[in-house]
Structures are given as structure tokens and as C-alpha cells.
Design an enzyme around this catalytic site. Structure first.
Site, PDB file in Angstrom:
ATOM      1  N   ARG A  57       0.822  -1.218   0.000  1.00 36.76           N
ATOM      2  CA  ARG A  57       0.000   0.000   0.000  1.00 36.76           C
ATOM      3  C   ARG A  57       0.849   1.259   0.000  1.00 36.76           C
ATOM      4  NH1 ARG A  57      -4.752  -2.744   2.477  1.00 36.76           N
ATOM      5  NH2 ARG A  57      -6.449  -1.309   2.810  1.00 36.76           N
ATOM      6  N   ARG A  61     -17.992  -4.453  10.343  1.00 30.10           N
ATOM      7  CA  ARG A  61     -16.595  -4.021  10.494  1.00 30.10           C
ATOM      8  C   ARG A  61     -16.544  -2.619  11.071  1.00 30.10           C
ATOM      9  NH1 ARG A  61     -12.635  -5.411   5.470  1.00 30.10           N
ATOM     10  NH2 ARG A  61     -11.824  -3.360   6.030  1.00 30.10           N
ATOM     11  N   ARG A  98     -10.349   6.247   4.512  1.00 31.54           N
ATOM     12  CA  ARG A  98      -9.658   5.133   3.824  1.00 31.54           C
ATOM     13  C   ARG A  98      -9.488   5.446   2.337  1.00 31.54           C
ATOM     14  NH1 ARG A  98     -13.539   0.667   5.486  1.00 31.54           N
ATOM     15  NH2 ARG A  98     -12.289  -0.763   4.225  1.00 31.54           N
TER      16      ARG A  98
END
Ligand code: AMP
Length: 189
Positions: free
Chosen positions: A89, A134, A145
Site C-alpha cells: 500500500r 466491520r 480510507r
């Protein structure tokens, strides 16, 4: 070995598609998100460190990931390859991955990115929140995100384009249609 990286913003279907790819091509599926969620659930020392970062949608620091990845990769022998889901990432992580694979004279074969626009991602993840619960699927954390993906992960696309390893895949459509497009690219290699 065939080593595939699957990119895509949160909610792009990376997890679902990675499982299908691993099954069809006999590859090992490595999801760093799953590894971290598991550490958090088991309340390991590392899990306790990651918990608040993961729940806020921030990335876990690169230096904490490398050992986990090293042991995840070396659990397996005589395999066809890996599907990396959610890793690398950052530019540092991609360098670490090259080094780890390089130790075994291996390299990244192909990098695919599922392309899904922001509105679709938010809608999908809010639905998933109801089903899976979640902690990082709330609207604010989803937006963070997405931003983290754009800031920290997007630059990797240019890197893999330069290496002629990158192909974008339209991430809208049925799971099977998207999977067919992915397989088309894998089969070309
Ligand atoms: P994912 O399931 O891939 O969406 O990952 C969930 C969360 O785990 C991310 O928002 C990060 O907090 C953390 N995470 C997963 N993979 C990585 C990674 N390669 N580097 C840093 N943090 C990660």
C-alpha cells in the site's frame, strides 16, 4: 511463480475477487487486512498496537508489516504463487515486497487495479457494515480510507506502469463479469 497484486479502493471487491483468483489458479491468498484483523481479535501484542489505526482507517506503519509478511510468505513451499490483497500500500512496502520475493529469485508478475468510483464504494461499504459489522465501515472512516488510498497507494500504480506490469480493470458489473476480465488478463501472461 505467478505473483499477482490486486489493488483497488476499499469496497472495490478485492477480497472477493482475490479468493476466486486464488482458487482458480492455485495461488495463496495473502490479505494483510485479514492478518491484522486476526491479530486484533487474538489481542496479540501487535494487534493491540494496530487496533486504533485500523479502526480509524489509517495505515499500519511499514516497519511493523515486513516481519508479518515474511513469516506469512515463508509458511509455504512449492507453491504456484501468491495473490496479494491489500498489499503493498506504500512505495516502501513495494520495495520490501521486491526484496522478499527477490531472496527466492522471484518477482511481481502482474498488478491489477479494480476501478470503482467513490460514490459506489461508499454505498457498497455502508451495506457491508450492516452485514459484517466491520468497525472501519462507517461513513467518516470510509472517506478517510479512500483518501489514504489516493495519497499513499495511488503512486504505486505509476511505478508498476513503468515496469509494464499494470492493468486497470473496470470494477463495476457482476462479480462473474469482473472475474472474467481479471482472468483474461492473467491468461495473457
Ligand atoms: P483492508 O481489509 O485491506 O481494507 O485493510 C483494513 C485495514 O488494515 C486498513 O485500513 C489498514 O488500517 C490496515 N492495512 C491492511 N493492509 C495494510 C497494509 N499493506 N499497510 C498498512 N496498513 C494496512
Amino acid at each position: 511463480m505467478f505473483n499477482l497484486i490486486l489493488f483497488g479502493p476499499p469496497g472495490s471487491g478485492k477480497g472477493t475477487q482475490s479468493i476466486k483468483i486464488a482458487e482458480k489458479y492455485g495461488l495463496i491468498h495473502i490479505s494483510t487486512g485479514d492478518i491484522f484483523r486476526n491479530e486484533i481479535k487474538q489481542k496479540t501484542e501487535l494487534g493491540v498496537k494496530f487496533k486504533s489505526l485500523v479502526e480509524k482507517g489509517e495505515l499500519v506503519p511499514d516497519e511493523l508489516i515486513i516481519d508479518i509478511l515474511d513469516s506469512a510468505l515463508h509458511k509455504y513451499q512449492n507453491i504456484n504463487g501468491f495473490v496479494f490483497d491489500g498489499f503493498p500500500r506504500t512505495l516502501n512496502q513495494s520495495g520490501d515486497l521486491d526484496n522478499l520475493l527477490g531472496k527466492d529469485k522471484e518477482s511481481v508478475t502482474l498488478v491489477l487495479a479494480l476501478d470503482v468510483d467513490d460514490n459506489e464504494v461508499v454505498t457498497r461499504l455502508l451495506k457491508r457494515a450492516v452485514i459484517e459489522g466491520r468497525k472501519d465501515d462507517t461513513e467518516d472512516v470510509i472517506k478517510n480510507r479512500l483518501q489514504v488510498y489516493k495519497d499513499q497507494t495511488y503512486p504505486l500504480i505509476d511505478l508498476y506502469k513503468k515496469q509494464n506490469k499494470f492493468v486497470g480493470i473496470k470494477g463495476i458489473g457482476s462479480i462473474d463479469q469482473i472475474f472474467d476480465n481479471i482472468c483474461g488478463e492473467i491468461d495473457k501472461r
